[in-house]
Design a protein around this motif. Structure first.
Motif, PDB file in Angstrom:
ATOM      1  N   ASN A  36      -4.146  -3.017  -3.605  1.00 46.17           N
ATOM      2  CA  ASN A  36      -4.089  -3.989  -2.502  1.00 46.17           C
ATOM      3  C   ASN A  36      -3.622  -5.368  -2.943  1.00 46.17           C
ATOM      4  OD1 ASN A  36      -6.373  -4.964  -3.815  1.00 46.17           O
ATOM      5  ND2 ASN A  36      -7.805  -4.243  -2.253  1.00 46.17           N
ATOM      6  N   GLN A  37      -3.661  -5.648  -4.261  1.00 45.97           N
ATOM      7  CA  GLN A  37      -3.184  -6.940  -4.749  1.00 45.97           C
ATOM      8  C   GLN A  37      -1.663  -7.052  -4.619  1.00 45.97           C
ATOM      9  OE1 GLN A  37      -4.217  -4.482  -6.618  1.00 45.97           O
ATOM     10  NE2 GLN A  37      -2.891  -4.247  -8.407  1.00 45.97           N
ATOM     11  N   LYS A  38      -0.989  -5.928  -4.374  1.00 42.82           N
ATOM     12  CA  LYS A  38       0.465  -5.943  -4.195  1.00 42.82           C
ATOM     13  C   LYS A  38       0.862  -5.936  -2.718  1.00 42.82           C
ATOM     14  CE  LYS A  38       1.317  -5.424  -8.690  1.00 42.82           C
ATOM     15  NZ  LYS A  38       1.874  -4.196  -9.262  1.00 42.82           N
ATOM     16  N   ALA A  39      -0.114  -5.837  -1.831  1.00 38.03           N
ATOM     17  CA  ALA A  39       0.190  -5.610  -0.413  1.00 38.03           C
ATOM     18  C   ALA A  39       1.033  -6.728   0.195  1.00 38.03           C
ATOM     19  CB  ALA A  39      -1.106  -5.432   0.382  1.00 38.03           C
ATOM     20  N   ASP A  40       0.645  -7.974  -0.044  1.00 39.94           N
ATOM     21  CA  ASP A  40       1.363  -9.091   0.560  1.00 39.94           C
ATOM     22  C   ASP A  40       2.797  -9.153   0.056  1.00 39.94           C
ATOM     23  OD1 ASP A  40       1.321 -11.596   2.210  1.00 39.94           O
ATOM     24  OD2 ASP A  40       1.801 -12.479   0.267  1.00 39.94           O
ATOM     25  N   MET A  41       2.984  -9.000  -1.255  1.00 41.14           N
ATOM     26  CA  MET A  41       4.328  -9.078  -1.816  1.00 41.14           C
ATOM     27  C   MET A  41       5.183  -7.895  -1.402  1.00 41.14           C
ATOM     28  SD  MET A  41       6.587 -10.792  -3.346  1.00 41.14           S
ATOM     29  CE  MET A  41       5.527 -12.168  -3.792  1.00 41.14           C
ATOM     30  N   LEU A  42       4.600  -6.706  -1.326  1.00 38.44           N
ATOM     31  CA  LEU A  42       5.367  -5.548  -0.888  1.00 38.44           C
ATOM     32  C   LEU A  42       5.893  -5.762   0.525  1.00 38.44           C
ATOM     33  CD1 LEU A  42       6.335  -2.632  -1.422  1.00 38.44           C
ATOM     34  CD2 LEU A  42       4.183  -1.852  -0.398  1.00 38.44           C
ATOM     35  N   THR A  50       6.416  -8.593   1.981  1.00 34.48           N
ATOM     36  CA  THR A  50       7.419  -9.652   1.935  1.00 34.48           C
ATOM     37  C   THR A  50       8.757  -9.134   1.434  1.00 34.48           C
ATOM     38  OG1 THR A  50       5.740 -11.358   1.571  1.00 34.48           O
ATOM     39  CG2 THR A  50       7.992 -11.885   0.901  1.00 34.48           C
ATOM     40  N   VAL A  51       8.736  -8.393   0.330  1.00 36.83           N
ATOM     41  CA  VAL A  51       9.978  -7.890  -0.259  1.00 36.83           C
ATOM     42  C   VAL A  51      10.710  -6.968   0.706  1.00 36.83           C
ATOM     43  CG1 VAL A  51      10.892  -6.355  -2.059  1.00 36.83           C
ATOM     44  CG2 VAL A  51       9.297  -8.192  -2.664  1.00 36.83           C
ATOM     45  N   LEU A  52       9.982  -6.129   1.402  1.00 36.41           N
ATOM     46  CA  LEU A  52      10.618  -5.152   2.278  1.00 36.41           C
ATOM     47  C   LEU A  52      10.973  -5.699   3.659  1.00 36.41           C
ATOM     48  CD1 LEU A  52       8.673  -1.845   1.519  1.00 36.41           C
ATOM     49  CD2 LEU A  52      10.804  -2.683   0.518  1.00 36.41           C
ATOM     50  N   ASN A  53      10.216  -6.668   4.140  1.00 34.55           N
ATOM     51  CA  ASN A  53      10.372  -7.048   5.540  1.00 34.55           C
ATOM     52  C   ASN A  53      10.768  -8.494   5.796  1.00 34.55           C
ATOM     53  OD1 ASN A  53       9.704  -4.474   6.625  1.00 34.55           O
ATOM     54  ND2 ASN A  53       7.551  -4.876   6.172  1.00 34.55           N
ATOM     55  N   ALA A  54      10.602  -9.369   4.813  1.00 35.89           N
ATOM     56  CA  ALA A  54      10.954 -10.776   5.026  1.00 35.89           C
ATOM     57  C   ALA A  54      12.453 -10.990   4.823  1.00 35.89           C
ATOM     58  CB  ALA A  54      10.159 -11.657   4.075  1.00 35.89           C
ATOM     59  N   ALA A  55      12.916 -12.142   5.262  1.00 40.65           N
ATOM     60  CA  ALA A  55      14.314 -12.502   5.030  1.00 40.65           C
ATOM     61  C   ALA A  55      14.592 -12.517   3.529  1.00 40.65           C
ATOM     62  CB  ALA A  55      14.602 -13.878   5.630  1.00 40.65           C
ATOM     63  N   LYS A  56      15.811 -12.176   3.168  1.00 41.05           N
ATOM     64  CA  LYS A  56      16.146 -12.074   1.751  1.00 41.05           C
ATOM     65  C   LYS A  56      16.150 -13.447   1.086  1.00 41.05           C
ATOM     66  CE  LYS A  56      18.697  -9.287  -0.271  1.00 41.05           C
ATOM     67  NZ  LYS A  56      19.815  -8.507  -0.860  1.00 41.05           N
ATOM     68  N   GLN A  57      15.337 -13.553   0.062  1.00 36.97           N
ATOM     69  CA  GLN A  57      15.312 -14.735  -0.807  1.00 36.97           C
ATOM     70  C   GLN A  57      15.176 -14.221  -2.245  1.00 36.97           C
ATOM     71  OE1 GLN A  57      12.950 -18.275   0.678  1.00 36.97           O
ATOM     72  NE2 GLN A  57      12.001 -16.679   1.934  1.00 36.97           N
ATOM     73  N   GLU A  66      -3.226   1.446  -0.242  1.00 38.98           N
ATOM     74  CA  GLU A  66      -3.748   0.102  -0.465  1.00 38.98           C
ATOM     75  C   GLU A  66      -2.609  -0.917  -0.514  1.00 38.98           C
ATOM     76  OE1 GLU A  66      -6.893  -0.730  -0.446  1.00 38.98           O
ATOM     77  OE2 GLU A  66      -7.507   1.343  -0.146  1.00 38.98           O
ATOM     78  N   ALA A  67      -1.547  -0.572  -1.203  1.00 40.39           N
ATOM     79  CA  ALA A  67      -0.399  -1.486  -1.282  1.00 40.39           C
ATOM     80  C   ALA A  67       0.320  -1.589   0.060  1.00 40.39           C
ATOM     81  CB  ALA A  67       0.564  -1.010  -2.359  1.00 40.39           C
ATOM     82  N   ALA A  68       0.207  -0.546   0.878  1.00 40.05           N
ATOM     83  CA  ALA A  68       0.968  -0.478   2.124  1.00 40.05           C
ATOM     84  C   ALA A  68       0.209  -0.987   3.342  1.00 40.05           C
ATOM     85  CB  ALA A  68       1.397   0.958   2.391  1.00 40.05           C
ATOM     86  N   ILE A  69      -0.980  -1.513   3.166  1.00 40.70           N
ATOM     87  CA  ILE A  69      -1.830  -1.847   4.308  1.00 40.70           C
ATOM     88  C   ILE A  69      -1.160  -2.808   5.281  1.00 40.70           C
ATOM     89  CG2 ILE A  69      -3.022  -3.696   3.049  1.00 40.70           C
ATOM     90  CD1 ILE A  69      -4.553  -1.322   5.703  1.00 40.70           C
ATOM     91  N   LEU A  70      -0.405  -3.791   4.792  1.00 33.52           N
ATOM     92  CA  LEU A  70       0.258  -4.737   5.684  1.00 33.52           C
ATOM     93  C   LEU A  70       1.484  -4.118   6.339  1.00 33.52           C
ATOM     94  CD1 LEU A  70      -0.043  -8.059   3.654  1.00 33.52           C
ATOM     95  CD2 LEU A  70      -1.487  -7.227   5.525  1.00 33.52           C
ATOM     96  N   LEU A  71       2.122  -3.174   5.664  1.00 33.03           N
ATOM     97  CA  LEU A  71       3.250  -2.470   6.271  1.00 33.03           C
ATOM     98  C   LEU A  71       2.780  -1.670   7.477  1.00 33.03           C
ATOM     99  CD1 LEU A  71       5.029  -0.993   3.116  1.00 33.03           C
ATOM    100  CD2 LEU A  71       5.516  -3.138   4.262  1.00 33.03           C
ATOM    101  N   LYS A  72       1.641  -1.009   7.339  1.00 37.73           N
ATOM    102  CA  LYS A  72       1.125  -0.188   8.439  1.00 37.73           C
ATOM    103  C   LYS A  72       0.713  -1.065   9.625  1.00 37.73           C
ATOM    104  CE  LYS A  72      -1.803   2.092   5.769  1.00 37.73           C
ATOM    105  NZ  LYS A  72      -2.826   3.081   5.370  1.00 37.73           N
ATOM    106  N   LYS A  73       0.133  -2.230   9.332  1.00 35.40           N
ATOM    107  CA  LYS A  73      -0.267  -3.113  10.420  1.00 35.40           C
ATOM    108  C   LYS A  73       0.943  -3.617  11.172  1.00 35.40           C
ATOM    109  CE  LYS A  73      -4.612  -4.826   8.448  1.00 35.40           C
ATOM    110  NZ  LYS A  73      -5.329  -5.995   7.891  1.00 35.40           N
ATOM    111  N   GLN A  74       1.999  -3.922  10.432  1.00 33.06           N
ATOM    112  CA  GLN A  74       3.195  -4.457  11.069  1.00 33.06           C
ATOM    113  C   GLN A  74       3.867  -3.417  11.959  1.00 33.06           C
ATOM    114  OE1 GLN A  74       5.884  -7.212   9.015  1.00 33.06           O
ATOM    115  NE2 GLN A  74       7.545  -5.774   9.375  1.00 33.06           N
ATOM    116  N   ASN A  75       3.844  -2.151  11.472  1.00 33.06           N
ATOM    117  CA  ASN A  75       4.538  -1.107  12.208  1.00 33.06           C
ATOM    118  C   ASN A  75       3.638  -0.377  13.193  1.00 33.06           C
ATOM    119  OD1 ASN A  75       7.476  -0.629  11.028  1.00 33.06           O
ATOM    120  ND2 ASN A  75       6.168  -1.369   9.391  1.00 33.06           N
TER     121      ASN A  75
END
Length: 258
Positions: free
Chosen positions: A211-217, A219-226, A249-258
């Motif tokens: 879950n410590q990677k959830a926010d960055m995952l 961001t990397v997959l769904n945020a604007a490219k930086q 655990e890493a995907a928890i924010l992806l599931k919430k978004q989708n």
């Protein structure tokens, strides 16, 4: 080759394939199946399987699983060639050395010829080590493109992958090669594949857990490219496939978004 068919999967842009696993054990087992399939396909088509391993803690259990007899016997190791996508400039017998770790957990336990293993020569100065490794790659491929069958990658909490760290000069590198990079936070040099070299691969597989990677995952997959801020966004194989194997655990924010 469909590794998404029997697993919980999110619909994603066509630029990458994302599979979410209920547990890290399930992820590692699927990664083993994936490596075996890619190896067989590569050897059947081209006579050899060329893979670049990643370091860090995430792939340790994967490497241990690959070393079990029932699994390593499914790969033709005599036709398998091992490289590393990055390395810390520490002694070859240092536990922080990615090649040392992989040899201890995997390579010393399987029947692979020593001549098939290409560790980064960290006994040299960083610049010379990078040049020497690039020379090794050039000798290995000859006039052909340096196209790995599979490159394994992890992702740090800051969005780095291999040794492509945020705001580092190597992110602007346009040549498909190997470079040295100084990591200020660690007060240490590292050697790394450049993004153009990684992007030449036939397959690139990210392994992301916890879950410590959830926010960055997310961001990397769904945020604007930086990409200077989130270097993992640089990885977009030009003629290959990009795969993300992540646990729930890493995907928890992806599931919430989708």
């Amino acid at each position: 080759m469909d590794f998404n068919a029997t697993r919980k999967t999110l619909k994603t842009p066509s630029t990458y394939n994302l599979t979410i696993f209920e547990t890290t054990d399930a992820l590692n087992k699927a990664a083993v199946e994936f490596i075996i399939a890619i190896a067989k396909e590569a050897i059947d088509k081209r006579g050899r399987f060329v893979i670049a391993l990643s370091g860090g803690q995430t792939p340790l259990n994967l490497y241990s699983l690959l070393a079990t007899p029932a699994i390593f016997e499914q790969i033709n190791w005599k036709q398998t060639f091992i490289f590393w996508g990055d390395e810390r400039c520490v002694p070859l017998n240092d536990k922080r050395n990615n090649a040392y770790m992989a040899k201890d957990v995997l390579l010393n336990k399987i029947a692979i010829p020593l001549s098939n293993i290409y560790p980064i020569p960290v006994n040299l100065t960083p610049a010379k080590a990078a040049n020497a490794y690039q020379h090794q790659l050039s000798n290995f491929w000859g006039d052909a493109a340096k196209q790995f069958d599979l490159i394994l990658l992890g992702m740090g909490n800051n969005g780095h992958t291999a040794s492509l760290f945020p705001q580092s000069k190597v992110l602007d590198e346009k040549i498909a090669g190997v470079k040295e990079v100084y990591v200020e936070k660690e007060k240490m040099y590292r050697i790394t594949f450049t993004a153009p070299l990684i992007n030449q691969a036939r397959n690139v597989l990210f392994l992301v857990t916890g879950n410590q990677k959830a926010d960055m995952l997310n961001t990397v997959l769904n945020a604007a490219k930086q990409p200077h801020k989130y270097p993992a966004q640089l990885i977009e194989p030009s003629n290959g496939k990009l795969w993300w194997f992540v646990d729930k655990e890493a995907a928890i924010l992806l599931k919430k978004q989708n």
